[in-house]
Design an enzyme around this catalytic site. Structure first.
Site, PDB file in Angstrom:
ATOM      1  N   ARG A   1      -3.736  -5.349  -7.882  1.00 48.10           N
ATOM      2  CA  ARG A   1      -3.220  -4.030  -7.542  1.00 48.10           C
ATOM      3  C   ARG A   1      -2.032  -3.658  -8.438  1.00 48.10           C
ATOM      4  NH1 ARG A   1      -2.992  -2.952  -1.391  1.00 48.10           N
ATOM      5  NH2 ARG A   1      -2.021  -0.944  -1.285  1.00 48.10           N
TER       6      ARG A   1
ATOM      7  N   ARG B   1      -7.144  14.861   9.060  1.00 50.67           N
ATOM      8  CA  ARG B   1      -8.138  14.042   9.784  1.00 50.67           C
ATOM      9  C   ARG B   1      -7.659  13.785  11.214  1.00 50.67           C
ATOM     10  NH1 ARG B   1      -8.498  10.081   4.593  1.00 50.67           N
ATOM     11  NH2 ARG B   1     -10.296  11.010   3.559  1.00 50.67           N
TER      12      ARG B   1
ATOM     13  N   HIS C   1       0.603   6.966   2.299  1.00 46.43           N
ATOM     14  CA  HIS C   1      -0.808   7.349   2.342  1.00 46.43           C
ATOM     15  C   HIS C   1      -1.569   6.051   2.069  1.00 46.43           C
ATOM     16  CE1 HIS C   1      -4.657   9.152   1.575  1.00 46.43           C
ATOM     17  NE2 HIS C   1      -4.640   8.792   0.313  1.00 46.43           N
TER      18      HIS C   1
ATOM     19  N   ASP D   1      -4.587  12.795   5.636  1.00 49.69           N
ATOM     20  CA  ASP D   1      -4.583  11.959   6.844  1.00 49.69           C
ATOM     21  C   ASP D   1      -4.202  12.820   8.049  1.00 49.69           C
ATOM     22  OD1 ASP D   1      -4.392   9.086   5.287  1.00 49.69           O
ATOM     23  OD2 ASP D   1      -3.231  10.656   4.348  1.00 49.69           O
TER      24      ASP D   1
END
Ligand code: ADP
Length: 310
Positions: free
Chosen positions: A85, A148, A172, A145
């Site tokens: 990552r 949603r 996020h 988000d």
């Protein structure tokens, strides 16, 4: 207003399409290091325009961004097999090192709207690289988000998501915090609304909404490889707030001087968004566990952003 989009992949082109459908800006310019892709996306979007608006959609190089009021940064590279990552983050930061300088050279007055992931980190990177005040470097953060979250609450209560006021805070990503304790439907607390209509928010219901919000992206990626329409519409919504100086309250990410016990970290809380970018931050009232979770999310982001060399 002219809007530039750097990165004409799925997210950038979806934002361009959503903006063209809203018909609220005069010009959209798509820039990508893959010039043929930018051209193809611009042509495709421009063919949808006559059905709804008169927006001019073109592809171009950075020079075409001159005069842009907002430039969306949706450029990025995807994870290579075996790549960590952090390595991915470093490569995306390197992309921004090129892109931010090029954009500001021709459009020094533009507000930067960051879409590349991980969006909070990339927002902080873009803020550092640009030297702009944080209010002008806005990450899409948890706007999607929150949408949603509202949509699932609205479905449970049998009302429109627009009548639900609820925000997702923090990162996020996995550490995000659903603001249950301050959520409202109309002017009534969520708990009271749910009881009044006989659909109480039981632990099971809350759990299933929480999972629905948190796992939405994973589910979509499993089915179609990437998510882009939702975030495209979210980006267009932020541009609308800026272009029309709407002063909407949106959950977006900017570098925030102080949140819980963490300093200078980009994350989302509700903020007023208008012509100048972010006009004010609204730190919500949270219960003890939400407050602690927001602190953990902020600390995690801070640790990650400090690990990148710029
Ligand atoms: P997403 O799903 O996030 O949109 P894509 O891979 O579809 O991801 O799109 C990312 C886009 O960013 C690609 O079209 C790629 O060519 C573009 N891009 C990557 N690096 C740069 C750069 N340095 N300058 C401009 N565009 C770039």
């Amino acid at each position: 207003m002219k809007v530039g989009i750097v990165g004409a992949g799925m997210v950038g082109s979806s934002a361009g399409y959503a903006l063209a459908m809203l018909g609220i800006v005069s010009d959209i310019v798509l820039v990508d290091r893959n010039a043929a892709l930018a051209l193809a996306q611009a042509e495709d979007i421009s063919h949808a325009v006559p059905f709804v608006s008169a927006t001019t959609v073109i592809a171009g190089d950075y020079a075409e961004l001159a005069g842009a009021g907002v430039v969306i940064l949706a450029a990025g590279v995807s994870q290579k097999p075996g790549e960590t990552r952090l390595e991915l983050l470093e490569r995306n930061a390197a992309v921004f090192r090129d892109v931010v300088g090029e954009v500001l050279r021709v459009a020094p007055d533009a507000i930067l709207l960051i879409a590349s992931n991980p969006v909070d980190i990339m927002t902080q990177v873009a803020t550092r690289l640009s030297g702009l005040p944080p209010q002008r470097v806005i990450g899409s953060g948890t706007i999607l988000d929150s949408a949603r979250f509202r949509s699932l609450i609205g479905r449970h209560l049998g009302i429109s998501p627009q009548s639900v006021h609820a925000y997702v805070l923090g990162e996020h990503g996995d550490s995000e915090v659903l603001g249950w304790s301050n959520a409202r439907a109309g002017s009534v607390s969520l708990k009271s609304f749910a009881e009044q209509i006989g659909s109480p928010l039981t632990e099971d219901v809350r759990q299933s909404i929480d999972e629905g919000v948190r796992n939405a992206a994973y589910k979509i990626i499993n089915g179609k490889g990437a998510t882009y329409y939702g975030i495209g519409a979210g980006l267009a919504r932020i541009v609308k707030a800026i272009a029309q100086d709407q002063r909407d309250v949106l959950s977006v990410s900017i570098v925030t001087p102080h949140i819980v016990d963490v300093e200078d970290v980009a994350l989302s809380v509700p903020r007023i968004v208008g012509a100048g970018g972010v006009i004010a931050d609204l730190i919500p009232e949270l219960d003890v566990s939400e407050y602690a979770a927001l602190g953990r999310s902020a600390a995690l982001l801070k640790e990650r952003v400090e690990s990148i060399t710029l």
